[in-house]
Design an enzyme around this catalytic site. Structure first.
Site, PDB file in Angstrom:
ATOM      1  N   GLU A  91       0.816  -1.200   0.000  1.00 51.46           N
ATOM      2  CA  GLU A  91       0.000   0.000   0.000  1.00 51.46           C
ATOM      3  C   GLU A  91       0.853   1.254   0.000  1.00 51.46           C
ATOM      4  O   GLU A  91       1.980   1.259   0.489  1.00 51.46           O
ATOM      5  CB  GLU A  91      -0.931  -0.017   1.214  1.00 51.46           C
ATOM      6  CG  GLU A  91      -1.978  -1.099   1.045  1.00 51.46           C
ATOM      7  CD  GLU A  91      -3.053  -1.071   2.099  1.00 51.46           C
ATOM      8  OE1 GLU A  91      -4.216  -1.217   1.722  1.00 51.46           O
ATOM      9  OE2 GLU A  91      -2.745  -0.907   3.280  1.00 51.46           O
ATOM     10  N   CYS A 111       6.935  -7.448   6.812  1.00 50.81           N
ATOM     11  CA  CYS A 111       8.128  -7.055   7.566  1.00 50.81           C
ATOM     12  C   CYS A 111       8.476  -8.195   8.501  1.00 50.81           C
ATOM     13  O   CYS A 111       7.600  -8.835   9.066  1.00 50.81           O
ATOM     14  CB  CYS A 111       7.861  -5.780   8.368  1.00 50.81           C
ATOM     15  SG  CYS A 111       9.323  -5.198   9.265  1.00 50.81           S
ATOM     16  N   CYS A 115       7.223  -5.977  15.314  1.00 53.59           N
ATOM     17  CA  CYS A 115       6.852  -5.054  16.395  1.00 53.59           C
ATOM     18  C   CYS A 115       5.426  -5.398  16.812  1.00 53.59           C
ATOM     19  O   CYS A 115       4.566  -5.646  15.960  1.00 53.59           O
ATOM     20  CB  CYS A 115       6.956  -3.600  15.930  1.00 53.59           C
ATOM     21  SG  CYS A 115       8.644  -3.185  15.447  1.00 53.59           S
ATOM     22  N   GLY A 182       7.040  -2.351   5.769  1.00 51.36           N
ATOM     23  CA  GLY A 182       8.421  -2.821   5.695  1.00 51.36           C
ATOM     24  C   GLY A 182       9.436  -1.973   6.432  1.00 51.36           C
ATOM     25  O   GLY A 182       9.172  -0.828   6.804  1.00 51.36           O
ATOM     26  N   GLU A 183      10.599  -2.569   6.641  1.00 51.84           N
ATOM     27  CA  GLU A 183      11.725  -1.875   7.284  1.00 51.84           C
ATOM     28  C   GLU A 183      12.707  -1.498   6.172  1.00 51.84           C
ATOM     29  O   GLU A 183      13.417  -2.361   5.636  1.00 51.84           O
ATOM     30  CB  GLU A 183      12.363  -2.815   8.316  1.00 51.84           C
ATOM     31  CG  GLU A 183      13.717  -2.380   8.832  1.00 51.84           C
ATOM     32  CD  GLU A 183      13.784  -0.948   9.364  1.00 51.84           C
ATOM     33  OE1 GLU A 183      12.966  -0.585  10.213  1.00 51.84           O
ATOM     34  OE2 GLU A 183      14.664  -0.197   8.904  1.00 51.84           O
ATOM     35  N   SER A 236      12.085   4.890  15.140  1.00 51.92           N
ATOM     36  CA  SER A 236      10.915   4.455  15.904  1.00 51.92           C
ATOM     37  C   SER A 236      11.357   4.053  17.302  1.00 51.92           C
ATOM     38  O   SER A 236      11.805   2.936  17.518  1.00 51.92           O
ATOM     39  CB  SER A 236      10.260   3.263  15.191  1.00 51.92           C
ATOM     40  OG  SER A 236       9.760   3.689  13.952  1.00 51.92           O
ATOM     41  N   LEU A 237      11.227   4.974  18.232  1.00 54.37           N
ATOM     42  CA  LEU A 237      11.740   4.742  19.588  1.00 54.37           C
ATOM     43  C   LEU A 237      10.700   4.001  20.437  1.00 54.37           C
ATOM     44  O   LEU A 237      10.961   2.919  20.948  1.00 54.37           O
ATOM     45  CB  LEU A 237      12.127   6.094  20.202  1.00 54.37           C
ATOM     46  CG  LEU A 237      13.014   6.062  21.438  1.00 54.37           C
ATOM     47  CD1 LEU A 237      14.275   5.260  21.213  1.00 54.37           C
ATOM     48  CD2 LEU A 237      13.368   7.491  21.865  1.00 54.37           C
ATOM     49  N   HIS A 238       9.556   4.602  20.630  1.00 56.18           N
ATOM     50  CA  HIS A 238       8.378   3.969  21.242  1.00 56.18           C
ATOM     51  C   HIS A 238       8.482   3.599  22.713  1.00 56.18           C
ATOM     52  O   HIS A 238       7.483   3.181  23.309  1.00 56.18           O
ATOM     53  CB  HIS A 238       7.947   2.717  20.460  1.00 56.18           C
ATOM     54  CG  HIS A 238       7.665   2.956  19.009  1.00 56.18           C
ATOM     55  ND1 HIS A 238       7.024   4.075  18.540  1.00 56.18           N
ATOM     56  CD2 HIS A 238       7.943   2.210  17.907  1.00 56.18           C
ATOM     57  CE1 HIS A 238       6.916   4.004  17.226  1.00 56.18           C
ATOM     58  NE2 HIS A 238       7.474   2.892  16.813  1.00 56.18           N
ATOM     59  N   ASN A 313      -2.947   3.410  15.972  1.00 58.99           N
ATOM     60  CA  ASN A 313      -4.042   3.100  15.055  1.00 58.99           C
ATOM     61  C   ASN A 313      -4.362   1.620  15.194  1.00 58.99           C
ATOM     62  O   ASN A 313      -3.512   0.779  14.942  1.00 58.99           O
ATOM     63  CB  ASN A 313      -3.632   3.426  13.615  1.00 58.99           C
ATOM     64  CG  ASN A 313      -3.448   4.918  13.450  1.00 58.99           C
ATOM     65  OD1 ASN A 313      -4.339   5.700  13.761  1.00 58.99           O
ATOM     66  ND2 ASN A 313      -2.265   5.336  13.012  1.00 58.99           N
TER      67      ASN A 313
HETATM   68  N1  SAH Z   1       9.677  -0.108   9.614  1.00 58.11           N
HETATM   69  C1  SAH Z   1       9.864   1.277   9.771  1.00 58.11           C
HETATM   70  C2  SAH Z   1       8.962   2.138   8.911  1.00 58.11           C
HETATM   71  C3  SAH Z   1       7.538   1.703   8.712  1.00 58.11           C
HETATM   72  S1  SAH Z   1       6.432   1.917  10.025  1.00 58.11           S
HETATM   73  C4  SAH Z   1       9.744   1.666  11.225  1.00 58.11           C
HETATM   74  O1  SAH Z   1       9.308   0.850  12.028  1.00 58.11           O
HETATM   75  O2  SAH Z   1      10.120   2.786  11.554  1.00 58.11           O
HETATM   76  C5  SAH Z   1       6.217   3.694  10.175  1.00 58.11           C
HETATM   77  C6  SAH Z   1       5.853   4.135  11.599  1.00 58.11           C
HETATM   78  O3  SAH Z   1       4.532   3.666  11.964  1.00 58.11           O
HETATM   79  C7  SAH Z   1       6.801   3.560  12.634  1.00 58.11           C
HETATM   80  O4  SAH Z   1       7.160   4.535  13.588  1.00 58.11           O
HETATM   81  C8  SAH Z   1       5.953   2.492  13.271  1.00 58.11           C
HETATM   82  O5  SAH Z   1       6.411   2.142  14.546  1.00 58.11           O
HETATM   83  C9  SAH Z   1       4.594   3.148  13.276  1.00 58.11           C
HETATM   84  N2  SAH Z   1       3.478   2.217  13.495  1.00 58.11           N
HETATM   85  C10 SAH Z   1       3.432   0.900  13.216  1.00 58.11           C
HETATM   86  N3  SAH Z   1       2.236   0.393  13.579  1.00 58.11           N
HETATM   87  C11 SAH Z   1       1.510   1.406  14.075  1.00 58.11           C
HETATM   88  C12 SAH Z   1       0.186   1.520  14.589  1.00 58.11           C
HETATM   89  N4  SAH Z   1      -0.626   0.484  14.629  1.00 58.11           N
HETATM   90  N5  SAH Z   1      -0.238   2.731  14.998  1.00 58.11           N
HETATM   91  C13 SAH Z   1       0.582   3.805  14.916  1.00 58.11           C
HETATM   92  N6  SAH Z   1       1.828   3.780  14.434  1.00 58.11           N
HETATM   93  C14 SAH Z   1       2.301   2.579  14.023  1.00 58.11           C
HETATM   94 FE1  SF4 Z   2       8.358  -3.646  10.670  1.00 63.55          FE
HETATM   95 FE2  SF4 Z   2       8.267  -1.015  11.209  1.00 63.55          FE
HETATM   96 FE3  SF4 Z   2       6.094  -2.588  11.574  1.00 63.55          FE
HETATM   97 FE4  SF4 Z   2       8.206  -2.824  13.185  1.00 63.55          FE
HETATM   98  S1  SF4 Z   2       6.862  -1.017  12.961  1.00 63.55           S
HETATM   99  S2  SF4 Z   2       7.050  -4.513  12.255  1.00 63.55           S
HETATM  100  S3  SF4 Z   2       9.890  -2.472  11.789  1.00 63.55           S
HETATM  101  S4  SF4 Z   2       7.072  -2.108   9.636  1.00 63.55           S
END
Ligand code: SAH
Ligand code: SF4
Length: 371
Positions: A91, A111, A115, A182-183, A236-238, A313
């Site tokens: 997408e 991916c 996560c 994807g990463e 992506s720290l989180h 989300n």
């Molecule tokens: N793989 C990379 C880029 C794709 S995800 C990464 O992880 O950074 C892009 C962003 O969306 C990342 O910060 C990811 O952690 C966040 N993300 C993933 N799932 C999410 C969700 N359900 N709600 C909000 N943000 C989310």
């Molecule tokens: Fe992959 Fe980014 Fe999703 Fe983590 S947040 S599973 S690295 S796409």
């Protein structure tokens, strides 16, 4: 064998020209036709000699991923589902705003990093996207956005009306973010080749500051990106500590926070912007307390950064809830009172599930992960 011209950067296109008996400088002309004019038919490249056009037609195609669906939300966010063959889909999302147009693209089918809060991560992994599939997303979106702005202009002229709200939004793609599926740094070579094309003045000519790679923190690849093609970086720290980040972003067990922050500082030495963007998904009762915010402030004291707080989300079976607006506000206040810049990401395209982490695509998982 037929080649896909979208797979070629400036260098490999010059090599290809030589292979078919042409001068290497033709590559520049070809790049412009392919990426700036957005043509898909080599025979329509009118300033090339007929013999060259015939040679190209016999040896090559310009083939982006196929569009399966294309939806525009009420806030003008537009989402496409694209087929990349063998039943796999990715997408991509276009977000028009007053002063910029951002395209969010994918780098892999699924991916492998799992996560715990991410819908892409839950679906498993199939394969890396090719250069043509990555840059093909920008190629497609550029053409689509151009077309829709032409029809909008025609409409405005026909109506003789005042400019409508949607037509005041940016209708060109000024920014690209690798925040789809994807990463990106796990598909390093193809992503860097696609980045080169995005920045090339004969192709898309985007500013390095306006192309953002988002990573979950693959440290060796962050170092390589810094050397090879430093663009804006989002990490992506989180979570503010390893115990929690290990649960949310499992790659943290391999590349823990301290080392990640050191890599961010190294990156900053070559980065086009003087800050790293830290993404922080707001998960109710998990990482969103005032205590977490204070811990975060301490953690990033030495790193020039901005925070982007992303309200979670949801998707079915995620097991998480979005933090309340009140918790997000309090969390942000703690960061801001400590002098940090923190924005809350607007949730876009709600009615078409186009927000971060909701990009589901279609992944034929090869990792045999349990759904
Ligand atoms: N793989 C990379 C880029 C794709 S995800 C990464 O992880 O950074 C892009 C962003 O969306 C990342 O910060 C990811 O952690 C966040 N993300 C993933 N799932 C999410 C969700 N359900 N709600 C909000 N943000 C989310
Ligand atoms: Fe992959 Fe980014 Fe999703 Fe983590 S947040 S599973 S690295 S796409």
């Amino acid at each position: 064998m037929t080649v896909n011209l979208l797979d070629f950067g400036a260098g490999s296109l010059a090599d290809f020209c030589v292979e078919i008996g042409e001068k290497p400088f033709r590559a520049r002309q070809l790049l412009r036709w392919i990426h700036q004019s957005g043509v898909s038919d080599v025979t329509s490249m009118s300033d090339l000699a007929k013999a060259l056009r015939e040679k190209l037609a016999a040896t090559s195609v310009i083939e982006p991923p196929r569009v399966i669906s294309d939806h525009t939300a009420s806030d003008q966010t537009r989402k496409w589902l694209l087929s990349v063959g063998a039943g796999n889909g990715i997408e991509m999302v276009f977000i028009p705003e007053a002063n910029r147009g951002t395209l969010c693209i994918s780098s892999q089918v699924g991916c492998a990093l799992e996560c715990s809060f991410c819908s892409t991560g839950k679906q498993g992994f199939n394969r890396n996207l090719t250069v043509a599939e990555i840059v093909g997303q920008l190629w497609l979106a550029n053409n689509a956005v151009r077309e829709s702005s032409c029809s909008l202009e025609a409409q405005t002229v026909l109506d003789g009306n005042e400019v409508t709200q949607s037509s005041t939004r940016s209708r060109a793609i000024s920014n690209v973010v690798f925040m789809g599926m994807g990463e990106p740094l796990a598909n390093f070579e193809n992503v860097v080749a696609a980045l080169d094309l995005m920045l090339d003045d004969n192709a898309y000519g985007l500013s390095r500051r306006r192309v953002t790679v988002s990573t979950s923190g693959l440290i060796p690849a962050m170092d390589r990106l810094r050397e090879r093609c430093p663009v804006a970086l989002a990490v992506s720290l989180h979570a503010p500590n390893d115990a929690l980040r290990d649960q949310l972003v499992p790659i943290n067990k391999k590349y823990p926070i301290k080392q990640l922050l050191a890599a961010c500082q190294r990156y900053l030495k070559s980065a086009p912007r003087d800050f790293i963007t830290f993404e922080y998904v707001m998960l109710d009762g998990i990482n969103d307390s005032i205590v977490h915010a204070r811990e975060l402030v301490e953690l990033v004291r030495e790193t020039s950064c901005k925070f982007n707080l992303i309200p979670f989300n949801s998707f079915s079976g995620s097991g998480y809830r979005r933090s309340s607006s009140e918790s997000i506000r309090c969390f942000r206040d703690v960061l801001m009172q400590a002098g940090l810049v923190a924005t809350v990401r607007k949730t876009r395209g709600d009615d078409i599930a186009a927000a971060c982490g909701q990009l589901a695509g279609k992944v034929l998982d090869k990792t045999n992960r349990k759904k």
